[in-house]
Design a protein around this motif. Structure first.
Motif, PDB file in Angstrom:
ATOM      1  N   LYS A 249      20.512  57.972  65.495  1.00  0.00           N
ATOM      2  CA  LYS A 249      21.806  57.430  64.876  1.00  0.00           C
ATOM      3  C   LYS A 249      22.150  58.097  63.586  1.00  0.00           C
ATOM      4  O   LYS A 249      21.284  58.521  62.706  1.00  0.00           O
ATOM      5  N   GLY A 250      23.450  58.504  63.389  1.00  0.00           N
ATOM      6  CA  GLY A 250      23.926  59.012  62.110  1.00  0.00           C
ATOM      7  C   GLY A 250      23.307  60.599  61.738  1.00  0.00           C
ATOM      8  O   GLY A 250      23.488  60.737  60.664  1.00  0.00           O
ATOM      9  N   ILE A 251      23.022  61.378  62.519  1.00  0.00           N
ATOM     10  CA  ILE A 251      22.722  62.749  62.575  1.00  0.00           C
ATOM     11  C   ILE A 251      23.953  63.633  62.464  1.00  0.00           C
ATOM     12  O   ILE A 251      23.567  64.892  62.230  1.00  0.00           O
ATOM     13  N   ASN A 252      24.997  63.211  62.652  1.00  0.00           N
ATOM     14  CA  ASN A 252      26.145  64.060  62.766  1.00  0.00           C
ATOM     15  C   ASN A 252      26.413  64.738  61.297  1.00  0.00           C
ATOM     16  O   ASN A 252      27.130  66.144  61.447  1.00  0.00           O
ATOM     17  N   SER A 253      26.192  64.139  60.145  1.00  0.00           N
ATOM     18  CA  SER A 253      26.522  64.744  59.081  1.00  0.00           C
ATOM     19  C   SER A 253      25.631  65.188  58.145  1.00  0.00           C
ATOM     20  O   SER A 253      25.634  65.893  57.265  1.00  0.00           O
ATOM     21  N   LYS A 254      24.306  64.564  58.039  1.00  0.00           N
ATOM     22  CA  LYS A 254      23.384  64.876  57.350  1.00  0.00           C
ATOM     23  C   LYS A 254      21.861  65.196  57.792  1.00  0.00           C
ATOM     24  O   LYS A 254      21.555  64.296  58.905  1.00  0.00           O
ATOM     25  N   LYS A 255      21.043  65.658  57.321  1.00  0.00           N
ATOM     26  CA  LYS A 255      19.694  65.778  58.081  1.00  0.00           C
ATOM     27  C   LYS A 255      18.855  64.881  57.568  1.00  0.00           C
ATOM     28  O   LYS A 255      19.107  64.030  56.478  1.00  0.00           O
ATOM     29  N   LEU A 256      17.790  64.825  58.331  1.00  0.00           N
ATOM     30  CA  LEU A 256      16.815  63.701  58.039  1.00  0.00           C
ATOM     31  C   LEU A 256      15.318  64.263  58.027  1.00  0.00           C
ATOM     32  O   LEU A 256      15.008  65.176  58.974  1.00  0.00           O
ATOM     33  N   LEU A 257      14.564  64.264  56.919  1.00  0.00           N
ATOM     34  CA  LEU A 257      13.346  64.777  56.788  1.00  0.00           C
ATOM     35  C   LEU A 257      12.252  64.164  56.545  1.00  0.00           C
ATOM     36  O   LEU A 257      12.474  62.738  55.996  1.00  0.00           O
ATOM     37  N   GLY A 265       1.097  59.274  71.728  1.00  0.00           N
ATOM     38  CA  GLY A 265      -0.379  58.981  71.138  1.00  0.00           C
ATOM     39  C   GLY A 265      -0.764  59.774  69.785  1.00  0.00           C
ATOM     40  O   GLY A 265      -1.956  59.766  69.233  1.00  0.00           O
ATOM     41  N   GLN A 266       0.529  60.700  69.352  1.00  0.00           N
ATOM     42  CA  GLN A 266       0.340  61.529  68.124  1.00  0.00           C
ATOM     43  C   GLN A 266       1.013  60.901  66.997  1.00  0.00           C
ATOM     44  O   GLN A 266       2.245  60.697  67.109  1.00  0.00           O
ATOM     45  N   ASP A 267       0.603  61.208  65.939  1.00  0.00           N
ATOM     46  CA  ASP A 267       1.174  60.920  64.493  1.00  0.00           C
ATOM     47  C   ASP A 267       1.912  62.386  64.097  1.00  0.00           C
ATOM     48  O   ASP A 267       1.310  63.185  63.840  1.00  0.00           O
ATOM     49  N   LEU A 268       3.355  62.233  64.289  1.00  0.00           N
ATOM     50  CA  LEU A 268       4.182  63.012  64.144  1.00  0.00           C
ATOM     51  C   LEU A 268       5.188  62.984  62.777  1.00  0.00           C
ATOM     52  O   LEU A 268       5.243  61.900  62.488  1.00  0.00           O
ATOM     53  N   VAL A 269       5.587  64.008  62.295  1.00  0.00           N
ATOM     54  CA  VAL A 269       6.447  64.207  61.208  1.00  0.00           C
ATOM     55  C   VAL A 269       7.735  64.841  61.999  1.00  0.00           C
ATOM     56  O   VAL A 269       7.529  65.728  62.144  1.00  0.00           O
ATOM     57  N   ILE A 270       8.834  64.145  61.763  1.00  0.00           N
ATOM     58  CA  ILE A 270      10.170  64.477  62.524  1.00  0.00           C
ATOM     59  C   ILE A 270      11.280  64.879  61.496  1.00  0.00           C
ATOM     60  O   ILE A 270      11.469  64.208  60.663  1.00  0.00           O
ATOM     61  N   ASN A 271      11.978  66.026  61.729  1.00  0.00           N
ATOM     62  CA  ASN A 271      12.964  66.457  60.908  1.00  0.00           C
ATOM     63  C   ASN A 271      14.096  66.851  61.640  1.00  0.00           C
ATOM     64  O   ASN A 271      13.678  67.449  62.697  1.00  0.00           O
ATOM     65  N   LEU A 272      15.260  66.411  61.337  1.00  0.00           N
ATOM     66  CA  LEU A 272      16.486  66.475  62.260  1.00  0.00           C
ATOM     67  C   LEU A 272      17.508  67.357  61.228  1.00  0.00           C
ATOM     68  O   LEU A 272      17.908  67.104  60.110  1.00  0.00           O
ATOM     69  N   TYR A 273      17.994  68.537  61.766  1.00  0.00           N
ATOM     70  CA  TYR A 273      18.906  69.340  61.210  1.00  0.00           C
ATOM     71  C   TYR A 273      20.198  69.509  62.071  1.00  0.00           C
ATOM     72  O   TYR A 273      20.042  70.229  63.071  1.00  0.00           O
ATOM     73  N   PRO A 274      21.205  68.836  61.614  1.00  0.00           N
ATOM     74  CA  PRO A 274      22.598  69.176  62.141  1.00  0.00           C
ATOM     75  C   PRO A 274      23.134  70.317  62.311  1.00  0.00           C
ATOM     76  O   PRO A 274      22.969  71.157  61.361  1.00  0.00           O
ATOM     77  N   ILE A 275      23.642  70.756  63.298  1.00  0.00           N
ATOM     78  CA  ILE A 275      24.247  72.014  63.595  1.00  0.00           C
ATOM     79  C   ILE A 275      25.861  71.927  63.360  1.00  0.00           C
ATOM     80  O   ILE A 275      26.351  71.174  63.983  1.00  0.00           O
ATOM     81  N   LEU A 276      26.530  72.475  62.050  1.00  0.00           N
ATOM     82  CA  LEU A 276      27.971  71.979  61.592  1.00  0.00           C
ATOM     83  C   LEU A 276      28.686  73.315  61.590  1.00  0.00           C
ATOM     84  O   LEU A 276      28.195  74.155  61.059  1.00  0.00           O
ATOM     85  N   ASP A 277      29.875  73.320  62.099  1.00  0.00           N
ATOM     86  CA  ASP A 277      30.748  74.572  61.955  1.00  0.00           C
ATOM     87  C   ASP A 277      32.045  73.954  61.556  1.00  0.00           C
ATOM     88  O   ASP A 277      33.033  73.369  62.251  1.00  0.00           O
ATOM     89  N   ARG A 278      32.248  74.254  60.133  1.00  0.00           N
ATOM     90  CA  ARG A 278      33.569  74.034  59.649  1.00  0.00           C
ATOM     91  C   ARG A 278      33.578  72.142  59.483  1.00  0.00           C
ATOM     92  O   ARG A 278      34.784  71.680  59.886  1.00  0.00           O
ATOM     93  N   GLY A 279      32.389  71.633  59.529  1.00  0.00           N
ATOM     94  CA  GLY A 279      32.644  70.227  59.297  1.00  0.00           C
ATOM     95  C   GLY A 279      32.437  69.598  60.836  1.00  0.00           C
ATOM     96  O   GLY A 279      32.325  68.283  60.974  1.00  0.00           O
ATOM     97  N   VAL A 280      32.422  70.462  61.767  1.00  0.00           N
ATOM     98  CA  VAL A 280      32.475  69.844  63.065  1.00  0.00           C
ATOM     99  C   VAL A 280      30.948  69.814  63.435  1.00  0.00           C
ATOM    100  O   VAL A 280      30.088  70.835  63.558  1.00  0.00           O
ATOM    101  N   HIS A 281      30.448  68.797  64.076  1.00  0.00           N
ATOM    102  CA  HIS A 281      28.871  68.474  64.636  1.00  0.00           C
ATOM    103  C   HIS A 281      28.762  69.249  66.065  1.00  0.00           C
ATOM    104  O   HIS A 281      29.506  68.617  66.896  1.00  0.00           O
TER     105      HIS A 281
END
Length: 667
Positions: A249-257, A265-281
């Motif tokens: 939720k809410g990844i359209n505009s900003k990344k989550l690190l 069963g694994q402990d993971l660290v997740i990073n989300l990088y939105p792909i933007l082109d002229r402000g369009v997700h």
């Protein structure tokens, strides 16, 4: 480019002949066959198995082929020249004419027919129309000739009218072939890019998943498949089947690190990088990292930044000896290595305590971790604490910007070796005890604790139990350090190893010093075995090196030992230093000759004494050099302190050390 990769399917014979002629003139890779409508579609399907990547055809046949296969289909376009060539000869014939075909043909025919004044009826077909039901027979009843491409032939048979084909000329065929060739090149580039992207994705030591703006999974690398327990069958499914909706939720505009998540069963660290082109997700790239691997990477970075001195260079095999005492020590060392308990190695200087410590680390459970060593007697008291425990920026004047990690931090997941641990000041001993108890360290000037996982090995030439009785060493720290004890025997107690060590040092040092053919006489072996070696193995190695440097013959004779005996003060001490096996040699007149030769050697090769040294000798008797290095040092220090009337500041300055170091050494 292979002929089999481009296939020209001509709906009629004349087009096939014209295509073959054009291909020959252009010298382009293209195979030509004739097949109309459904037959052309079936031929296209079979061609896929032969590696065909682009198909060229015309009109209705091209439309049917496009529906039947999933590879590019290039259509031979009907140009204005083709239509004009077909309609212009009809201007003198009686009409009206029936024009039947798909929209691309109809529009061009209608325009040209109006320009040259032809009367006509039009039947525009749809792309998938092959049923012959679209024509209005009443409307076409008065037509004299049917005009169109190959599909018009079927309608002409129904209407019983002659047909006039709109044929493709060489320019249309040329354009189609060149277009197909460009498509092949584009496909090759796309495949290369795809292969490169796949290699890059799979080379990344992280899980990578790409999803589109509708949260549909587009791609994932092999690492992501392993981490999540998925297969490529997940492609095309919604990402919510893998990740919970709140994360996406809410990844359209900003990344989550750095978002921690437990998946499969694994402990993971997740990073989300939105792909933007002229402000369009347009989509999102998700990376997955294993928590344990992040910790390992942090450790590796820390190790690379401070790799100097953090690697054990010696193994237990480097501790040379066949005596029973050596075998007992090595057996204990191997057993101790399999635990994480603290080890205290005790023994005289030069016996190989640090070598044993490095060897224990090399066969321990921490062999892949760092080996950090420090000599507790080598640093001034005011620097020892900051080196061991680290410091924060601004902790004291001259502190490095950003602070500095201490040796305990650098040794995380490895071994910390404290040499001369008996020289630690009492307040540092207290801090060391707390670290061993709590397994966490606080930097000097810091306000937070840093967890550390360190195996401690200590060494000392002092008898720490006696130092504890004199209140010079904390008893609680002594018992913490002495969980496992290792006593290294002096060389004089394992004289059976002397020949072995002599030969080892000779073979190691003589090639480096440019004298690879040297050997010892039997008398030299016996001489070395008789000497009591207060400096132990270190002294033995130094003596061998001196003999190699100054050797004048291939065989080292007893007379050669004179070059290492210039410190002798009298005949008896000289005989002791020569340590000859035959005692009568020391009583012979030759020994007086050698003593004089030694003094002459010193006078000729040693620098003249400074005024300070002469003054030192004139103010009292010469300090004896008998005994261990520490005993000699003690006598020198006390001599200087006496000469300076117990003024420690002047004595320290004269000795070239700090006052605190002098105080600690005297203690």
């Amino acid at each position: 480019m292979d002929y089999s990769r481009i296939l020209f399917i001509a709906p009629y014979a004349e087009l096939a002949e014209e295509a073959k002629k054009t291909v020959a003139e252009l010298k382009k890779p293209c195979q030509v066959i004739m097949a109309d409508m459904s037959d052309g579609a079936e031929a296209a399907k079979k061609a896929l198995n032969d590696g065909v990547e682009v198909i060229i055809s015309r009109g209705a046949t091209a439309s049917l082929i496009r529906q039947a296969v999933n590879i590019p289909v290039v259509e031979v376009e009907v140009t204005g020249y083709d239509i004009l060539r077909a309609l212009f000869p009809l201007r003198d014939k009686e009409g009206p004419f029936g024009i039947i075909g798909f929209p691309t043909v109809i529009k061009g025919c209608q325009t040209v027919a109006e320009m040259i004044g032809l009367k006509f009826h039009i039947c525009e077909l749809q792309e998938d129309d092959e049923s012959l039901q679209s024509i209005n027979e009443a409307e076409f009843a008065q037509t004299k000739i049917i005009v169109g491409d190959t599909i018009a032939v079927r309608y002409s048979e129904v209407l019983h009218r002659p047909v006039h084909l709109i044929k493709s000329g060489p320019e249309s065929i040329t354009t189609a072939i060149l277009q197909a060739e460009h498509l092949i090149e584009a496909l090759e580039k796309d495949r290369a890019k795809t292969a490169l992207s796949t290699v890059i994705l799979n080379a990344v030591h992280e899980g990578v998943i790409t999803i589109d703006k509708n949260e549909t999974i587009l791609n994932l690398n092999t690492e992501a498949q392993k981490m999540l327990g998925l297969s490529l069958g997940i492609l095309g499914q919604c990402a919510k089947t893998v990740f919970h909706s709140q994360l996406l939720k809410g990844i359209n505009s900003k990344k989550l690190l750095g978002h921690p998540e437990k998946i499969n069963g694994q402990d993971l660290v997740i990073n989300l990088y939105p792909i933007l082109d002229r402000g369009v997700h347009l989509g999102t790239v998700i990376t997955l990292q294993n928590t344990l691997e992040i910790q390992q990477a942090e450790y590796n970075i820390r190790r690379k930044l401070h790799d100097k001195g953090l690697v054990a260079k010696f193994s237990l095999d480097d501790f040379v000896g066949n005596s029973e005492l050596v075998r007992l020590v090595l057996d204990q060392a191997h057993k101790y290595a399999q635990t994480d308990s603290s080890i205290l190695i005790q023994g005289e200087s030069g016996t190989g305590k640090e070598l044993l410590a490095q060897g224990i680390h090399q066969v321990s459970l921490r062999k892949n971790g760092p080996f950090v060593a420090i000599n507790c007697a080598a640093l001034p008291e005011n620097l020892l604490e900051s080196e061991l425990f680290g410091y924060e920026e601004g902790a004291f004047t001259g502190a490095r910007k950003g602070g500095k990690a201490g040796l305990f931090e650098l040794a995380h997941k490895g071994t910390l070796f404290l040499d001369e641990v008996g020289e630690l000041p009492l307040h540092v001993q207290a801090r060391l005890l707390r670290i061993l108890q709590e397994k966490e360290v606080m930097r000097v000037g810091g306000d937070r604790v840093i967890p550390v996982d360190v195996r401690l090995i200590s060494a000392t030439h002092r008898k720490l139990n006696e130092a504890v009785e004199r209140n010079e060493f904390r008893a609680d720290l002594f018992y913490r350090l002495h969980v496992l004890g290792l006593l290294v025997p002096p060389l004089r107690e394992r004289k059976g190893d002397i020949r072995l060590l002599m030969n080892l040092f000779l073979s190691e040092l003589s090639p480096k010093l440019g004298k690879p053919e040297l050997n010892y006489s039997e008398e030299v072996y016996q001489a070395f075995e008789k000497y009591h070696w207060p400096g132990n193995v270190r002294e033995l190695r130094n003596c061998v090196e001196k003999l190699i440097v100054l050797a004048e013959t291939e065989t080292i004779q007893p007379e050669s030992l004179v070059v290492i005996s210039f410190v002798a003060q009298n005949k008896d001490e000289f005989a002791n230093l020569l340590h000859l096996a035959d005692k009568t040699y020391a009583d012979s007149p030759k020994s007086d000759h050698l003593l004089q030769k030694s003094k002459n050697f010193c006078a000729a090769n040693l620098p003249q004494e400074s005024a300070e040294i002469r003054e030192f000798q004139e103010e009292g008797p010469v300090v004896s050099i008998q005994g261990s290095l520490n005993e000699i040092e003690k006598r020198v220090i006390e001599k200087v302190v006496t000469l300076e009337n117990q003024n420690l500041s002047r004595a320290a300055k004269r000795l070239g050390i700090d006052r605190s170091t002098l105080w600690r050494k005297r203690r």
